[in-house]
Write a protein that holds these residues in place. Structure first.
Motif, PDB file in Angstrom:
ATOM      1  N   PRO A  60      25.308  31.283  81.587  1.00  0.00           N
ATOM      2  CA  PRO A  60      25.889  30.712  80.594  1.00  0.00           C
ATOM      3  C   PRO A  60      25.396  29.282  80.249  1.00  0.00           C
ATOM      4  O   PRO A  60      25.115  28.703  79.389  1.00  0.00           O
ATOM      5  N   ARG A 102      24.715  37.360  78.877  1.00  0.00           N
ATOM      6  CA  ARG A 102      26.017  36.987  79.175  1.00  0.00           C
ATOM      7  C   ARG A 102      26.790  38.629  79.506  1.00  0.00           C
ATOM      8  O   ARG A 102      27.673  38.629  80.396  1.00  0.00           O
ATOM      9  N   TRP A 103      26.599  39.509  78.511  1.00  0.00           N
ATOM     10  CA  TRP A 103      27.135  40.637  78.694  1.00  0.00           C
ATOM     11  C   TRP A 103      26.589  41.450  80.132  1.00  0.00           C
ATOM     12  O   TRP A 103      27.298  42.023  80.820  1.00  0.00           O
ATOM     13  N   ARG A 148      34.921  40.503  73.349  1.00  0.00           N
ATOM     14  CA  ARG A 148      34.639  39.995  72.305  1.00  0.00           C
ATOM     15  C   ARG A 148      34.367  41.108  71.042  1.00  0.00           C
ATOM     16  O   ARG A 148      34.551  40.874  70.031  1.00  0.00           O
ATOM     17  N   GLU A 174      34.649  33.779  69.226  1.00  0.00           N
ATOM     18  CA  GLU A 174      34.444  32.680  70.042  1.00  0.00           C
ATOM     19  C   GLU A 174      35.842  32.532  70.887  1.00  0.00           C
ATOM     20  O   GLU A 174      35.947  32.045  71.887  1.00  0.00           O
ATOM     21  N   SER A 198      22.202  40.794  75.706  1.00  0.00           N
ATOM     22  CA  SER A 198      22.796  39.336  76.026  1.00  0.00           C
ATOM     23  C   SER A 198      23.059  39.423  77.668  1.00  0.00           C
ATOM     24  O   SER A 198      23.662  40.043  78.303  1.00  0.00           O
ATOM     25  N   GLU A 214      26.568  34.973  71.750  1.00  0.00           N
ATOM     26  CA  GLU A 214      26.289  34.867  73.120  1.00  0.00           C
ATOM     27  C   GLU A 214      24.813  34.464  73.196  1.00  0.00           C
ATOM     28  O   GLU A 214      24.486  34.119  74.493  1.00  0.00           O
ATOM     29  N   LEU A 267      34.773  37.216  76.688  1.00  0.00           N
ATOM     30  CA  LEU A 267      33.247  37.769  76.669  1.00  0.00           C
ATOM     31  C   LEU A 267      33.521  39.254  76.786  1.00  0.00           C
ATOM     32  O   LEU A 267      33.044  40.109  75.734  1.00  0.00           O
ATOM     33  N   SER A 325      28.832  39.502  68.092  1.00  0.00           N
ATOM     34  CA  SER A 325      28.644  38.930  69.654  1.00  0.00           C
ATOM     35  C   SER A 325      27.504  38.719  70.191  1.00  0.00           C
ATOM     36  O   SER A 325      27.400  37.692  71.032  1.00  0.00           O
TER      37      SER A 325
END
Length: 515
Positions: A18, A219-220, A408, A401, A217, A149, A405, A145
């Protein structure tokens, strides 16, 4: 014991993903994200405008009520698509879904444009309008999403709002196209509207190629136990950014968060997040989404009917009146979007929702008194929706947001779907209020209601909203996979967190292990 499901061999991992994504400067890569993913809203605007101009009505022998249902069924399709593909996006990843949903939209729109003439084929038209809507509904969930991200936190608000505002670029494109497609001097009746339906699929084919360069993503990937792939993806993004901006800043290890990966979040855990952990955020999300959806769908899908019935504007000329309306809606998010990152989310929602409601209220009074012309009415609508468009676009940003996550995409899909259920009532209700086009009272009451719900939406959001501007997503809402999340919430029984200027419900303070 947590109801989330984790890999059998999971191990806690410390991740800088992140922080590395948020510290990146704007680059050509981020522009690709905006173009490749944001174009979906252009397609939705194009679709809605083509339908609102009712070019197919004569071919299929539709009356005003059936025209209203054409818009409603498309919106119902969006609800179904958002729910199904929102769940799949959280489960399978963002990238797979934004290809699948686009293909579904392309197929549905293309076949709907091939509907044979005659009222006996109305069902065929409705079925494929539903399918096209489901594709666009899925796009909203997966793409919002992915955008949030992938875009650095410093730019997230303005970028998300501007992208959502491009809906109106598509609507303007549809209006421009209809000037030609619906002109019987250029195209025979029953041919032009079909060509209009084919514009979206042609654009969609181009978009498929643009999206090939958009990664999953990170983050995913991080929260789903694919840490090595997440690190590799971020490294690839950094390499692409550095080729256009030069070396990027090093991220200190103190910025790392500790993640205990999850494979899925059961529905009961999802409900706990929305109802118990973040109830005020849920109220804000529902309020913003429902109010803007009802207002927009009510006015947008009956815009042409109001002009033709009450102002006696020829159907083929209604697109000219639509252009200032579309331009106001397009410019609002572009010109006001940065203020959501600088002045703040809550203040701007109050200004945009409340201001739009006040202008609509004034124009409704003049409309009922038959004191304005079609041109003046269009100017009023343009001014009101210059503000409303920025606010409505921020609704999608808000529901994206404000929640963890891992949920999301489903969060977006749930709020979007609930909003669209209310919004789907708009075309039918307002189409009925138009009646035979001789009595303005019913339509004026509808406009008063629309103005009132926008003002109410602005007030509720200002009071209960969260200041999320320029904050990393992981600070706005702790990921469900955060290693110490459960321990930090032990003993929590009642949501008494701060509202307004503070972060929101308890447990969203943004503290992170290693920080």
């Amino acid at each position: 014991m947590s109801s989330t499901t984790a890999p059998a061999n999971r191990q806690n991992v410390r991740s800088l993903v992140p922080a590395r994504m948020d510290r990146l400067p704007w680059s050509r890569f981020h522009t690709l994200i905006v173009v490749g993913l944001g174009v979906s809203w252009i397609l939705d605007g194009l679709e809605a405008q083509i339908v609102s101009q009712n070019g197919y009505a004569t071919t299929l022998h539709m009356n005003a009520a059936l025209i209203g249902w054409a818009g409603t069924i498309y919106l119902i399709g969006q609800v179904a698509g958002a729910l199904v593909f929102g769940w799949l996006s959280d489960r399978l990843g963002r990238r797979k879904l934004f290809f699948l949903t686009l293909l579904i939209y392309l197929g549905g729109t293309l076949v709907a444009g091939l509907t044979p003439p005659g009222e006996q084929w109305i069902w065929f038209f409705f079925v494929f309008r539903f399918i096209a809507g489901s594709g666009i509904g899925g796009e909203y969930a997966a793409i919002n999403s992915a955008i949030d991200e992938l875009i650095p936190s410093h730019y997230r608000g303005r970028v998300d709002i501007a992208i959502n505002g491009t809906y109106w670029a598509g609507a303007a494109l549809g209006a421009f196209g209809n000037l030609f497609f619906l002109d019987n001097h250029i195209f025979a009746e029953g041919i032009g509207w079909r060509l209009g339906f084919f514009v979206g699929p042609v654009l969609g084919i181009i978009i498929i190629f643009l999206r090939r360069g958009v990664p999953e993503s990170p983050r995913w990937l991080m929260t789903h136990g694919r840490q090595e792939e997440a690190e590799s993806t971020v490294q690839g993004i950094e390499d692409r950014v550095e080729r256009t901006t030069g070396p990027v800043k090093t991220v200190p290890d103190s910025k790392a968060i500790e993640i205990s990966p999850l494979t899925k979040v059961p529905i009961l855990q999802l409900l706990r997040v929305f109802v118990l952990e973040y109830p005020k955020r849920t109220i804000v999300g529902l309020t913003m989404m429902i109010t803007q959806s009802f207002l927009y769908n009510a006015i947008f899908f009956t815009y042409a009917l109001a002009l033709t019935n009450f102002y006696h504007v020829p159907k083929e000329q209604t697109s000219w009146y639509f252009f200032p309306f579309a331009i106001g809606n397009l410019l609002g998010p572009i010109l006001l979007g940065h203020l959501f990152d600088t002045w703040g989310r809550r203040k701007m929602v109050l200004l945009t929702y409340g201001g739009a409601g006040v202008i609509l209220l004034a124009s409704s009074l003049l409309f009922q008194a038959n004191a304005i012309t079609a041109i003046v009415q269009a100017i009023f609508w343009s001014a009101a929706f210059f503000l409303a468009s920025a606010g409505a676009s921020s609704a999608y940003l808000t529901v994206s947001e404000l929640f963890p996550l891992e949920v999301r995409s489903r969060g977006i899909s749930f709020f979007f779907s609930i909003a669209q259920i209310f919004g789907a009532l708009g075309p039918v209700i307002y189409g009925g209020l138009i009646g035979d086009g001789h009595n303005r009272t019913g339509m004026a009451v509808g406009y008063y209601i629309g103005a009132g719900v926008m003002i109410l939406g602005g007030i509720i959001t200002f009071v209960l909203g969260v200041n999320a501007e320029r904050k990393p997503l992981e600070e706005v809402a702790d990921p469900l996979s955060l290693a110490n999340r459960q321990q930090r919430r032990e003993g929590w029984t009642d949501p008494k967190g701060d509202t307004g200027a503070n972060a929101g419900e308890k447990g969203s303070s943004g503290s992170r292990s290693g920080g």
